[in-house]
Design a protein around this motif. Sequence first.
Motif, PDB file in Angstrom:
ATOM      1  N   HIS A  98     -20.485  -8.062   0.000  1.00  0.00           N
ATOM      2  CA  HIS A  98     -19.462  -7.170   0.535  1.00  0.00           C
ATOM      3  C   HIS A  98     -20.059  -6.101   1.444  1.00  0.00           C
ATOM      4  CE1 HIS A  98     -16.552  -8.770  -2.456  1.00  0.00           C
ATOM      5  NE2 HIS A  98     -17.642  -8.887  -3.197  1.00  0.00           N
ATOM      6  N   ASP A 107     -17.198   0.818  -1.411  1.00  0.00           N
ATOM      7  CA  ASP A 107     -15.883   1.358  -1.083  1.00  0.00           C
ATOM      8  C   ASP A 107     -15.041   0.395  -0.260  1.00  0.00           C
ATOM      9  OD1 ASP A 107     -16.444   3.763  -2.394  1.00  0.00           O
ATOM     10  OD2 ASP A 107     -17.364   4.626  -0.583  1.00  0.00           O
ATOM     11  N   GLU A 108     -15.659  -0.681   0.214  1.00  0.00           N
ATOM     12  CA  GLU A 108     -14.944  -1.647   1.066  1.00  0.00           C
ATOM     13  C   GLU A 108     -15.220  -3.072   0.584  1.00  0.00           C
ATOM     14  OE1 GLU A 108     -14.766  -0.260   5.474  1.00  0.00           O
ATOM     15  OE2 GLU A 108     -16.663   0.480   4.678  1.00  0.00           O
ATOM     16  N   GLU A 137     -13.127  -5.282  -0.043  1.00  0.00           N
ATOM     17  CA  GLU A 137     -12.232  -6.270   0.557  1.00  0.00           C
ATOM     18  C   GLU A 137     -12.845  -6.908   1.811  1.00  0.00           C
ATOM     19  OE1 GLU A 137     -11.443  -2.326   2.442  1.00  0.00           O
ATOM     20  OE2 GLU A 137     -11.694  -3.053   0.385  1.00  0.00           O
ATOM     21  N   THR A 138     -13.868  -6.269   2.384  1.00  0.00           N
ATOM     22  CA  THR A 138     -14.538  -6.818   3.571  1.00  0.00           C
ATOM     23  C   THR A 138     -15.783  -7.584   3.148  1.00  0.00           C
ATOM     24  OG1 THR A 138     -13.742  -4.976   4.928  1.00  0.00           O
ATOM     25  CG2 THR A 138     -15.563  -6.288   5.796  1.00  0.00           C
TER      26      THR A 138
END
Length: 282
Positions: free
Chosen positions: A131, A135-136, A138-139
């Motif tokens: 990833h 904090d991200e 989803e990416t």
Amino acid sequence: MKKLVLTLAMIAGLTSCNNDDDSIIDPPVADTKEYTLSEKNDSGVSGTVIFTKNDDGSTTVAFELEGTEDGNMHPAHIHFGNAADGGEIAIPLEAVDGETGTSTTEITELEDGTEITYEELIDFDGYINVHLSADELETIVAQTDIGENALTGESESYDLAEADIAGVSGTATFEERENGETLVTIMLEGTEEGNTHPAHIHAGSVEDAPGAIIITFNPVNGSTGISVTNIAVTDDSEEEEGEAITYEDLIDFDGYINVHESEDNLETLAAQGNIGANATED
């Protein structure tokens, strides 16, 4: 006395030979399995992950990625299932250091505490996501299927020709997994952002259409022109449940692919092409 001297000489000779033999024996090679991580979301990140069996039965999982940047830390996990279908986290891995592109994790169990060996891991029904950051999540920056979902290298590609919508055409690539299932990637040019294009395998050929829908793909994303689908069974019908279908079955299947304009306008075709037994040899 002569017999004793001769016997001692023979023993010395044999011992010398044995020592020479031992000196040229290569040390045992550790059991390893390597997978290639592909770039996702135009991240520029790709590389390898290597599974190594340890003497105590545990497994060391080591990443070697390119394209990561100093100061970033990239969370990574082994998930249940395959990347096309998605799945829950099975095993958290040490985050990849952006400066070096590396991380190392020793694995003895799943996240729920279930013990797992090296042999079980390299036959696992799973995939790996790396990833962008904690904090991200989803990416996803890099990804690979592992274990029974790994690709064998066998593949067939079929042309999808322009149909009712001008400028839309491409290919459908069928890739064999270790478990006999099939990863199908549709890649089209000429699709437009905001559109979603349903796609199916039908029975019969383009020339004899229409034929019954046998398999439903994940829709083609108009922004990217891409659809990725894992195929293990045919669609359910009103009469019966879907049947198992392998890669070998599909590349010999009497069928064709339709890609439609939209869910509300299935009559208008964006692209179309024969597959399997109906495909034309180049």
